[in-house]
Design a protein around this motif. Structure first.
Motif, PDB file in Angstrom:
ATOM      1  N   UNK A  87      54.064  17.861  42.872  1.00 42.42           N
ATOM      2  CA  UNK A  87      54.851  17.461  41.702  1.00 42.42           C
ATOM      3  C   UNK A  87      55.520  18.684  41.088  1.00 42.42           C
ATOM      4  N   UNK A  88      56.770  18.519  40.715  1.00 43.11           N
ATOM      5  CA  UNK A  88      57.513  19.574  40.027  1.00 43.11           C
ATOM      6  C   UNK A  88      58.041  18.991  38.719  1.00 43.11           C
ATOM      7  N   UNK A 145      60.621   6.126  40.246  1.00 37.50           N
ATOM      8  CA  UNK A 145      59.387   5.377  40.463  1.00 37.50           C
ATOM      9  C   UNK A 145      58.800   4.890  39.147  1.00 37.50           C
ATOM     10  N   UNK A 146      59.075   5.617  38.056  1.00 38.92           N
ATOM     11  CA  UNK A 146      58.563   5.215  36.747  1.00 38.92           C
ATOM     12  C   UNK A 146      59.478   5.771  35.663  1.00 38.92           C
ATOM     13  N   UNK A 160      50.571   7.893  34.877  1.00 37.48           N
ATOM     14  CA  UNK A 160      51.767   7.466  35.621  1.00 37.48           C
ATOM     15  C   UNK A 160      51.758   8.083  37.025  1.00 37.48           C
ATOM     16  N   UNK A 161      51.335   9.331  37.121  1.00 35.33           N
ATOM     17  CA  UNK A 161      51.237   9.979  38.430  1.00 35.33           C
ATOM     18  C   UNK A 161      50.154   9.306  39.275  1.00 35.33           C
ATOM     19  N   UNK A 163      49.186   6.255  39.217  1.00 34.48           N
ATOM     20  CA  UNK A 163      49.669   4.959  39.704  1.00 34.48           C
ATOM     21  C   UNK A 163      50.475   5.120  40.999  1.00 34.48           C
ATOM     22  N   UNK A 164      50.992   6.326  41.225  1.00 35.99           N
ATOM     23  CA  UNK A 164      51.753   6.603  42.459  1.00 35.99           C
ATOM     24  C   UNK A 164      50.863   7.268  43.509  1.00 35.99           C
ATOM     25  N   UNK A 165      49.552   7.347  43.204  1.00 38.89           N
ATOM     26  CA  UNK A 165      48.619   7.953  44.140  1.00 38.89           C
ATOM     27  C   UNK A 165      48.565   9.472  44.075  1.00 38.89           C
ATOM     28  N   UNK A 166      49.041  10.042  42.971  1.00 42.39           N
ATOM     29  CA  UNK A 166      49.045  11.490  42.820  1.00 42.39           C
ATOM     30  C   UNK A 166      47.951  11.871  41.828  1.00 42.39           C
TER      31      UNK A 166
END
Length: 171
Positions: A87-88, A145-146, A160-161, A163-166
């Protein structure tokens, strides 16, 4: 007759040269568009929303007159120290700023993540927000994505991250 054949050959070869020139120009324009970055950071780093290194992007729009935005900055700074190379985080000034004005603003607000310089060539994968605060999570494919509107905390962004699998490392 021989002169006419030579003129035809010359005319025909000129057509091929012109055609080849048009193809080369078209290929050059296409390559330029494909290779041109979508945006630049204040440090001059290139950003392409769709990226091969599978990195997610978090884009936060802020303004110095937006109290909730100012409260988000320390949370985003803390999150920036926790995110992995997956993530950046980028900030974007909602108001138009020159690079010099933006540098001063970043220093005054103690923003510790990269900030995008917005100009006429800047391309975002989402529409410019109509109100603040606004934060977007962009997938490695360059898609939104969000969309997170309103004041965010370190936890709401981490959720939120997630929920994206991060997942993020613990503090």
């Amino acid at each position: 007759m021989a002169k006419q054949k030579n003129k035809r050959r010359q005319f025909s070869s000129h057509r091929w040269v012109v055609l080849a020139a048009f193809i080369a120009i078209g290929a050059g324009i296409l390559c330029y568009d494909m290779l041109r970055p979508d945006a630049y950071t204040l440090q001059g780093d290139k950003i392409t929303w769709q990226n091969a290194n599978k990195q997610w992007r978090l884009v936060n729009f802020f303004a110095p007159w937006c109290a909730p935005c100012l409260r988000e900055i320390p949370a985003l700074n803390a999150l920036n120290s926790r995110v992995t190379n997956k993530v950046k985080i980028y900030g974007v000034s909602f108001d138009p700023k020159t690079a010099t004005e933006l540098t001063t603003l970043v220093d005054n607000l103690d923003i510790q993540f990269d900030v995008i310089v917005v100009d006429d060539a800047t391309v975002f994968p989402m529409p410019y927000p109509k109100y603040l605060p606004a934060t977007y999570l962009i997938s490695p494919q360059g898609k939104v994505a969000a969309s997170l509107f309103g004041e965010q905390t370190e936890q709401t962004v981490a959720d939120a991250l997630a929920k994206q699998g991060i997942g993020l490392p613990s503090r």
